[in-house]
Design a protein around this motif. Sequence first.
Motif, PDB file in Angstrom:
ATOM      1  N   LEU A 113       0.882  -1.221   0.005  1.00 31.05           N
ATOM      2  CA  LEU A 113      -0.018   0.034   0.078  1.00 31.05           C
ATOM      3  C   LEU A 113       0.925   1.352  -0.127  1.00 31.05           C
ATOM      4  N   GLU A 114       1.879   1.428   0.950  1.00 28.64           N
ATOM      5  CA  GLU A 114       2.966   2.409   0.769  1.00 28.64           C
ATOM      6  C   GLU A 114       3.667   2.761  -0.848  1.00 28.64           C
ATOM      7  N   LYS A 115       3.893   1.437  -1.281  1.00 30.73           N
ATOM      8  CA  LYS A 115       4.358   1.599  -2.756  1.00 30.73           C
ATOM      9  C   LYS A 115       3.385   2.004  -3.677  1.00 30.73           C
ATOM     10  N   LYS A 116       1.852   1.758  -3.385  1.00 31.54           N
ATOM     11  CA  LYS A 116       0.829   2.160  -4.629  1.00 31.54           C
ATOM     12  C   LYS A 116       0.597   3.752  -3.971  1.00 31.54           C
ATOM     13  N   LEU A 117       0.802   4.119  -2.812  1.00 30.85           N
ATOM     14  CA  LEU A 117       0.711   5.400  -2.182  1.00 30.85           C
ATOM     15  C   LEU A 117       1.399   6.502  -2.700  1.00 30.85           C
ATOM     16  N   ALA A 118       2.803   5.976  -2.832  1.00 34.64           N
ATOM     17  CA  ALA A 118       3.998   6.722  -3.277  1.00 34.64           C
ATOM     18  C   ALA A 118       3.551   7.043  -5.004  1.00 34.64           C
ATOM     19  N   GLU A 119       3.295   5.905  -5.507  1.00 30.65           N
ATOM     20  CA  GLU A 119       3.001   6.189  -6.980  1.00 30.65           C
ATOM     21  C   GLU A 119       1.770   7.195  -7.278  1.00 30.65           C
ATOM     22  N   CYS A 120       0.826   7.178  -6.324  1.00 27.00           N
ATOM     23  CA  CYS A 120      -0.421   8.205  -6.610  1.00 27.00           C
ATOM     24  C   CYS A 120       0.173   9.667  -6.241  1.00 27.00           C
ATOM     25  N   GLN A 121       1.140   9.684  -5.134  1.00 31.74           N
ATOM     26  CA  GLN A 121       1.682  11.065  -4.912  1.00 31.74           C
ATOM     27  C   GLN A 121       2.354  11.610  -6.045  1.00 31.74           C
ATOM     28  N   ASP A 122       3.300  10.602  -6.767  1.00 28.45           N
ATOM     29  CA  ASP A 122       4.063  11.329  -7.545  1.00 28.45           C
ATOM     30  C   ASP A 122       2.947  11.432  -9.139  1.00 28.45           C
ATOM     31  N   GLU A 123       1.876  10.918  -9.113  1.00 30.94           N
ATOM     32  CA  GLU A 123       0.930  11.352 -10.312  1.00 30.94           C
ATOM     33  C   GLU A 123       0.384  12.672  -9.852  1.00 30.94           C
ATOM     34  N   LEU A 124      -0.108  12.602  -8.509  1.00 33.45           N
ATOM     35  CA  LEU A 124      -0.611  13.981  -8.271  1.00 33.45           C
ATOM     36  C   LEU A 124       0.263  15.151  -8.252  1.00 33.45           C
ATOM     37  N   LEU A 125       1.583  14.901  -8.021  1.00 34.36           N
ATOM     38  CA  LEU A 125       2.502  16.102  -7.799  1.00 34.36           C
ATOM     39  C   LEU A 125       3.491  16.092  -9.033  1.00 34.36           C
ATOM     40  N   ALA A 126       3.195  15.496 -10.319  1.00 33.56           N
ATOM     41  CA  ALA A 126       3.936  15.339 -11.249  1.00 33.56           C
ATOM     42  C   ALA A 126       4.265  16.612 -11.877  1.00 33.56           C
ATOM     43  N   PRO A 127       3.736  17.812 -11.974  1.00 33.44           N
ATOM     44  CA  PRO A 127       4.135  19.134 -12.617  1.00 33.44           C
ATOM     45  C   PRO A 127       5.148  19.868 -11.718  1.00 33.44           C
ATOM     46  N   LEU A 128       5.488  19.311 -10.497  1.00 32.60           N
ATOM     47  CA  LEU A 128       6.073  19.935  -9.524  1.00 32.60           C
ATOM     48  C   LEU A 128       7.443  19.239  -9.548  1.00 32.60           C
ATOM     49  N   SER A 129       8.601  20.343  -9.170  1.00 33.04           N
ATOM     50  CA  SER A 129       9.882  19.845  -8.854  1.00 33.04           C
ATOM     51  C   SER A 129      10.114  19.304  -7.544  1.00 33.04           C
ATOM     52  N   PRO A 130      10.826  18.376  -7.376  1.00 27.87           N
ATOM     53  CA  PRO A 130      11.233  18.231  -5.820  1.00 27.87           C
ATOM     54  C   PRO A 130      11.214  19.192  -4.819  1.00 27.87           C
ATOM     55  N   GLN A 131      11.732  20.185  -5.026  1.00 31.05           N
ATOM     56  CA  GLN A 131      11.664  21.637  -4.129  1.00 31.05           C
ATOM     57  C   GLN A 131      10.255  22.081  -4.171  1.00 31.05           C
ATOM     58  N   GLU A 132       9.411  22.124  -5.212  1.00 32.50           N
ATOM     59  CA  GLU A 132       8.221  22.700  -5.141  1.00 32.50           C
ATOM     60  C   GLU A 132       7.293  21.872  -4.233  1.00 32.50           C
ATOM     61  N   ARG A 133       7.531  20.096  -4.550  1.00 32.13           N
ATOM     62  CA  ARG A 133       6.671  19.420  -3.687  1.00 32.13           C
ATOM     63  C   ARG A 133       7.151  19.679  -1.991  1.00 32.13           C
ATOM     64  N   GLN A 134       8.186  19.949  -1.779  1.00 32.30           N
ATOM     65  CA  GLN A 134       8.681  19.969  -0.591  1.00 32.30           C
ATOM     66  C   GLN A 134       8.106  21.482   0.104  1.00 32.30           C
ATOM     67  N   GLN A 135       7.982  22.416  -0.666  1.00 31.62           N
ATOM     68  CA  GLN A 135       7.343  23.558  -0.322  1.00 31.62           C
ATOM     69  C   GLN A 135       5.998  23.621  -0.198  1.00 31.62           C
ATOM     70  N   LEU A 136       5.227  22.911  -1.016  1.00 27.16           N
ATOM     71  CA  LEU A 136       3.822  22.534  -1.074  1.00 27.16           C
ATOM     72  C   LEU A 136       3.483  22.063   0.287  1.00 27.16           C
TER      73      LEU A 136
END
Length: 159
Positions: A113-136
Amino acid sequence: MENPTDQPPARWENLPSWLLTQTAGHAHRLVTDGFSSVHARGYYYRLLATLEEFGPASQATLSRRSGIHVSDMVATINELADGDLVDRAPDPSDRRRNIISLTAAGRRQLRRLEKKLAECQDELLAPLSPQERQQLTELLSKLLDHHRRRADAPEEPWR
């Protein structure tokens, strides 16, 4: 007939509350669909993660820690117990109460489930850079912390 490509009025489409609501809807759909693809629900993840982090507990304690309403807790535990993901045993200090614990199969399911959740997070935040993800994440946490504190604070009497 309305044109489905029509944009909402500008007076609300750039409001933070509108943007958060719309984004939350997309996030919920992504996570729900992701968990569904591995025959799970969000409650499963929350309960398994709570058990792993805090250890065995009563249903009432798990309800408070996980944020799963007590009326939904029994059904969730039953479903996870049917899959041998949790064990239910009488509490030695109060035989009327059950203690729920995580099984080895439950730990393996939590990892999936954690692996699937990480995939979902990546899909949700796809347009953001790692720094923007952290800031958000930091900004959303700050907002949530503020509103939780306000909700938990006792009201001041009128003076």
